[in-house]
Each structure stands twice: as structure tokens, then as C-alpha cells.
Design a protein around this motif. Structure first.
Motif, mmCIF file in Angstrom:
data_model
loop_
_atom_site.group_PDB
_atom_site.id
_atom_site.type_symbol
_atom_site.label_atom_id
_atom_site.label_comp_id
_atom_site.label_asym_id
_atom_site.label_seq_id
_atom_site.Cartn_x
_atom_site.Cartn_y
_atom_site.Cartn_z
ATOM 1 N N ASP A 67 0.853 -1.191 0.000
ATOM 2 C CA ASP A 67 0.000 0.000 0.000
ATOM 3 C C ASP A 67 0.888 1.240 0.000
ATOM 4 O O ASP A 67 1.688 1.442 0.919
ATOM 5 C CB ASP A 67 -0.881 -0.023 1.253
ATOM 6 N N THR A 111 1.674 3.532 3.027
ATOM 7 C CA THR A 111 2.533 3.084 4.125
ATOM 8 C C THR A 111 4.017 3.203 3.802
ATOM 9 O O THR A 111 4.846 2.799 4.615
ATOM 10 C CB THR A 111 2.226 1.614 4.473
ATOM 11 N N HIS A 113 -7.810 7.913 3.251
ATOM 12 C CA HIS A 113 -7.354 6.542 3.008
ATOM 13 C C HIS A 113 -8.391 5.541 3.503
ATOM 14 O O HIS A 113 -8.712 4.555 2.812
ATOM 15 C CB HIS A 113 -6.012 6.322 3.712
ATOM 16 N N GLY A 114 -8.932 5.782 4.678
ATOM 17 C CA GLY A 114 -9.950 4.884 5.222
ATOM 18 C C GLY A 114 -11.200 4.838 4.366
ATOM 19 O O GLY A 114 -11.819 3.772 4.208
ATOM 20 N N ARG A 151 -10.421 2.661 1.439
ATOM 21 C CA ARG A 151 -10.208 1.278 1.859
ATOM 22 C C ARG A 151 -11.539 0.558 2.104
ATOM 23 O O ARG A 151 -11.606 -0.675 2.020
ATOM 24 C CB ARG A 151 -9.370 1.230 3.134
ATOM 25 N N ARG A 152 -12.568 1.304 2.407
ATOM 26 C CA ARG A 152 -13.872 0.670 2.612
ATOM 27 C C ARG A 152 -14.408 0.037 1.337
ATOM 28 O O ARG A 152 -15.285 -0.831 1.384
ATOM 29 C CB ARG A 152 -14.872 1.689 3.155
ATOM 30 N N ARG A 182 -12.569 -1.796 -0.569
ATOM 31 C CA ARG A 182 -11.988 -3.137 -0.382
ATOM 32 C C ARG A 182 -11.312 -3.753 -1.601
ATOM 33 O O ARG A 182 -10.569 -4.713 -1.454
ATOM 34 C CB ARG A 182 -13.043 -4.118 0.144
ATOM 35 N N MET A 198 -11.443 0.906 -5.711
ATOM 36 C CA MET A 198 -10.732 2.042 -5.101
ATOM 37 C C MET A 198 -10.086 2.942 -6.149
ATOM 38 O O MET A 198 -10.250 4.170 -6.123
ATOM 39 C CB MET A 198 -9.662 1.532 -4.132
ATOM 40 N N SER A 234 -4.108 8.462 -1.413
ATOM 41 C CA SER A 234 -4.978 7.690 -0.529
ATOM 42 C C SER A 234 -5.618 6.490 -1.207
ATOM 43 O O SER A 234 -5.882 5.480 -0.549
ATOM 44 C CB SER A 234 -6.108 8.589 0.017
ATOM 45 N N CYS A 235 -5.890 6.590 -2.509
ATOM 46 C CA CYS A 235 -6.723 5.572 -3.160
ATOM 47 C C CYS A 235 -5.922 4.410 -3.728
ATOM 48 O O CYS A 235 -6.511 3.444 -4.211
ATOM 49 C CB CYS A 235 -7.579 6.209 -4.248
ATOM 50 N N GLY A 236 -4.588 4.501 -3.729
ATOM 51 C CA GLY A 236 -3.784 3.377 -4.174
ATOM 52 C C GLY A 236 -2.895 3.625 -5.366
ATOM 53 O O GLY A 236 -2.165 2.727 -5.783
ATOM 54 N N GLY A 268 -3.490 1.496 9.336
ATOM 55 C CA GLY A 268 -4.201 2.695 8.930
ATOM 56 C C GLY A 268 -4.011 3.886 9.835
ATOM 57 O O GLY A 268 -4.525 4.975 9.530
#
Length: 428
Positions: free
Chosen positions: A96, A99, A261-262, A265-266, A268, A273, A331-333, A424
Motif C-alpha cells: 500500500d 505506508t 485513506h480509510g 479502503r472501505r 476493499r 478504489m 490515498s486511493c492506491g 491505517g
């Protein structure tokens, strides 16, 4: 009794001998050249794809190159393409990106092709991210793999340092940036020998990387702003205020980062995303215009060529849109770094300050704002000072920036970073 002049002074580490340092030169130069070639190769591929996506294809279809519909379509399609690679390609294009930072993890070789592919897609498709984080990760992984086979008794940490230094030197076209990054990384660590002993091989790698990039592409960060002469008291006041404002603005994105980010991530799944992130970026591009696309270096050069060509309101919109685009993309990847988009945010903010208060010299406003934003986003003090200084070719600016960094640093130190742990939560 007289002290033996051959013995180190009390409290100092013994220096490494020339015989110990000389064997590191060839591996360092080799790593530096390769890191630059990897960066240049990905950048060249991205430029070709960008030309096709934003010029050839819309011209062939008879649509505006940067029309709202086309920007939305390309950014959403970029999200789909990157999502497919992350979903299906072995290694899933690495961990991710929220991170990771400039200190890259060592990845298996099977991960690298996917990571290189998504990096080129992001650079070409328009998301507001630069190449630094994924390219450093690729180069670090290649260097460690190479070192384990050629010189297996050499510590892995040494190969990591060479690859990081070579890539940073290649990115900025000078080994000075790499020396600053490595020096900051060594702070607080137990260093064997003297500081320059530890910097010797990384500096050689950085010099090789920078020289290779310079010979091939001739990079330049000077914005060509109106010349700035001797600093005065009003310039000092302006730099203190604008740098602090930049730091506060950057911290808004830092505090929003875990929540953005959260939210993604929802969803999934990368195929949800990343297209969703691309669609949001398309909507932001409709608000901010085409200058708020891409990593931002070419776009800040366009702003610098005509610092009075936009109103304060237009600069303010570009500042906020670019900051939001950086937040969403990170945040989205999407894989990419945050330094170059943050430079655009600071440049637009500094020119906004100049438009609001004409007495603020454009060079002062831009350099101070870039310094503040970078301190918040990267928490790399030396790199922030370096980047802010090289945007304006003026020796007098460095004194202002050193002083302006003090209140800006007080606003960011001890607070969350724009980097998350695997669970997270924000890194402090």
C-alpha cells in the motif's frame, strides 16, 4: 604526556582508511548509473504514453485535449488500468503506497515489473504524484538483489544506501540532494567512522546518478522568476508568514490523510478504489484546470514564466485543487511520490500571496511556501530547504529560508506524518 597524533581525539570515532573506501567506488558508480537509467527509462515511456493520451488520441477523436470530459475520462481510465495491474499482476505492484516513503522496502523481483508499469501509467495519466517513491523502491530492490550475488558479504544496508542516494541524485540532477537525505537519515544512528566515511560511497552513487541524468535530459528546477536581490526586513517578514501558512496548509492534508485513506479502503478492492479515485481526480481537474494534473514540474515552470498571469483567486483554486488531488491520489492506491506535487502546491500558494500583496516578491513567496508545504508533507528538513532554494537562483534567499524554516518546523514537528502504518493509523 603528549597525545599521540595518530590516535583519534577523545569522543571521536576513528576514520576509515582510504584502502577501506576505495573498493566501494566502482559498485557505487555502477549503482548510480543504473538507478538513473531506470528513472530515465520509466520517464521516457511515460512521456510517450502521455503524448498519446493527451495529444494524439483526443486529436484523432476530435475532442479537446484538456476538455472536462476528456480529463475525467482519462483519469478514470487510468484508475481502471492501475487497478487491473494491482489486482492481477504478480506482486500487486508492491505494498500500500500510503505506508511507504523515501525509505523504500526491499521487494521481491517479481513485484518490480508491475510497480514499474503502474508508475508509468500514473505519470502519463495525470494523477498528482511523482516518480520518487516507486523508483527508489525498484532501485533498492535491484541493488540488494545484485549485491547479494556479486558481493554477498557486503551488508544489505550498504546497497540500500547506494540505491537511495543514486536515485535521489538522478531525480534532482545533483548529488547535493542525496547527501542531505543520507545525512538526515544517519542522524540518531550509530555511525561507524566519521560522517564523510559513511557518505563516501553514497555520494559517489549520487554523483553518478546525477551526472547520467544531466547528460541525458538536462534537468532544471529554476523557475526563472524575476531576480531577487538583497533581502530586506519586509522580505524576512513575508518569508516567515508565507512559510508558516504553507506548513499549516500542508498539515491540513496530513491530518485528512488517514480519513481519506480509510474512505477508499472501505471499497476493499483495487478495481473499485482506483477507478473511484480516478473519477474524483477527474472532477478536481474540472475545477482546477489542466495545470493541476501530473506530477507538477512542467506546470510550475509554466506558472513561473508568467507569475502575474493569474489572479489571486485563480492561484488559490489551483493551490487547493492540487492539494486535494495529491491527497486523493496518495490515498486511493496510485503509486507515486508526494514531493513534486507538493512543490506545485507551494508554488501556487506563493504566487497567490504575491497576487494578494504585491509587495511580496514572487521569489520570496514561492520559495517560502514550497518550504512550508514540503516540511509538512515530507518532514525532511534538508530536502525541503534544498528544493525551495533551487527554485530561485539567488544566494540571498537561502538566509531567508533558513530563518523561515524555524516557525514552520515548530508547526509540524511532533505531529502526524503523511504516512500510515499497516493498520491505517498515522506515523508520528
Amino acid at each position: 604526556m603528549a597525545q599521540d597524533s595518530t590516535q583519534p581525539a577523545p569522543g571521536t570515532a576513528p576514520a576509515a582508511s582510504a584502502r577501506a573506501l576505495l573498493p566501494t567506488i566502482v559498485p557505487a558508480l555502477l549503482v548510480g548509473v543504473v538507478t538513473s537509467l531506470v528513472l530515465l527509462g520509466v520517464s521516457a515511456a511515460a512521456e510517450e504514453l502521455q503524448h498519446a493520451l493527451w495529444q494524439d488520441l483526443p486529436d484523432a477523436l476530435g475532442v479537446g485535449r484538456y476538455s472536462v470530459a476528456w480529463m475525467f475520462a482519462v483519469l478514470t481510465a487510468t484508475g481502471v488500468a492501475v487497478g487491473l495491474v494491482v489486482w492481477k499482476v504478480p506482486g500487486h505492484a508492491g505494498p500500500d503506497p500510503a505506508t511507504t516513503g523515501l525509505e523504500a522496502p526491499v521487494l521481491p523481483l517479481a513485484v518490480l515489473p508491475g510497480l514499474l508499469l503502474v508508475t508509468a501509467l500514473v505519470l502519463a495519466g495525470g494523477p498528482s504524484l511523482g516518480p520518487e517513491n516507486p523508483i527508489i523502491a525498484v532501485n533498492v530492490s535491484l541493488a540488494v538483489w545484485f549485491g547479494a550475488r556479486v558481493l554477498p558479504r557486503t551488508a544489505r544496508r550498504g546497497w540500500v544506501a547506494l540505491a537511495e542516494a543514486g536515485t535521489v541524485g538522478a531525480l534532482f540532477g545533483t548529488p547535493v540532494a542525496a547527501a542531505l537525505v543520507i545525512s538526515e537519515a544517519l542522524a540518531g544512528q550509530r555511525v561507524k567512522g566519521q560522517l564523510w566515511d559513511s557518505l563516501f560511497a553514497p555520494l559517489a552513487a549520487a554523483g553518478a546518478g546525477a551526472l547520467t541524468t544531466t547528460l541525458v535530459s538536462e534537468p532544471s528546477f529554476d523557475l526563472g522568476l524575476p531576480p531577487f536581490g538583497r533581502p530586506g526586513w519586509t522580505d524576512l517578514l513575508a518569508s516567515l508568514v508565507v512559510a508558516s501558512a504553507g506548513a499549516l496548509l500542508g498539515m491540513c492534508a496530513v491530518y485528512a490523510f488517514p480519513y481519506a485513506h480509510g474512505a477508499f479502503r472501505r471499497l476493499r478492492h483495487p478495481m473499485l478504489m482506483l477507478p473511484a479515485g480516478g473519477a474524483v481526480l477527474g472532477a478536481l481537474a474540472a475545477l482546477g484546470g489542466h495545470l493541476t494534473l501530473f506530477k507538477g514540474l512542467d506546470e510550475i515552470a509554466e506558472l513561473g514564466r508568467d507569475p502575474d498571469g493569474w489572479t489571486a483567486g485563480e492561484f488559490a483554486v489551483m493551490t487547493m485543487v492540487k492539494l486535494a488531488a495529491l491527497l486523493v491520489a496518495a490515498s486511493c492506491g496510485f503509486r507515486g511520490g508526494r514531493i513534486f506535487p507538493a512543490v506545485f502546491v507551494g508554488t501556487a500558494l506563493g504566487l497567490c500571496a504575491h497576487a494578494l500583496v504585491p509587495g511580496i516578491h514572487p521569489a520570496v513567496g514561492v520559495s517560502a511556501a514550497v518550504l512550508g508545504v514540503l516540511l509538512a508533507v515530507t518532514r525532511q528538513g534538508w530536502v525541503s530547504l534544498f528544493v525551495a532554494a533551487v527554485l530561485v537562483a539567488s544566494p540571498g534567499m537561502l538566509t531567508l529560508l533558513c530563518l523561515a524554516s524555524l516557525p514552520a518546523w515548530l508547526l509540524v514537528t511532533g505531529r502526524p506524518h503523511m504516512r500510515l502504518r499497516p493498520d491505517g493509523t498515522a506515523v508520528r
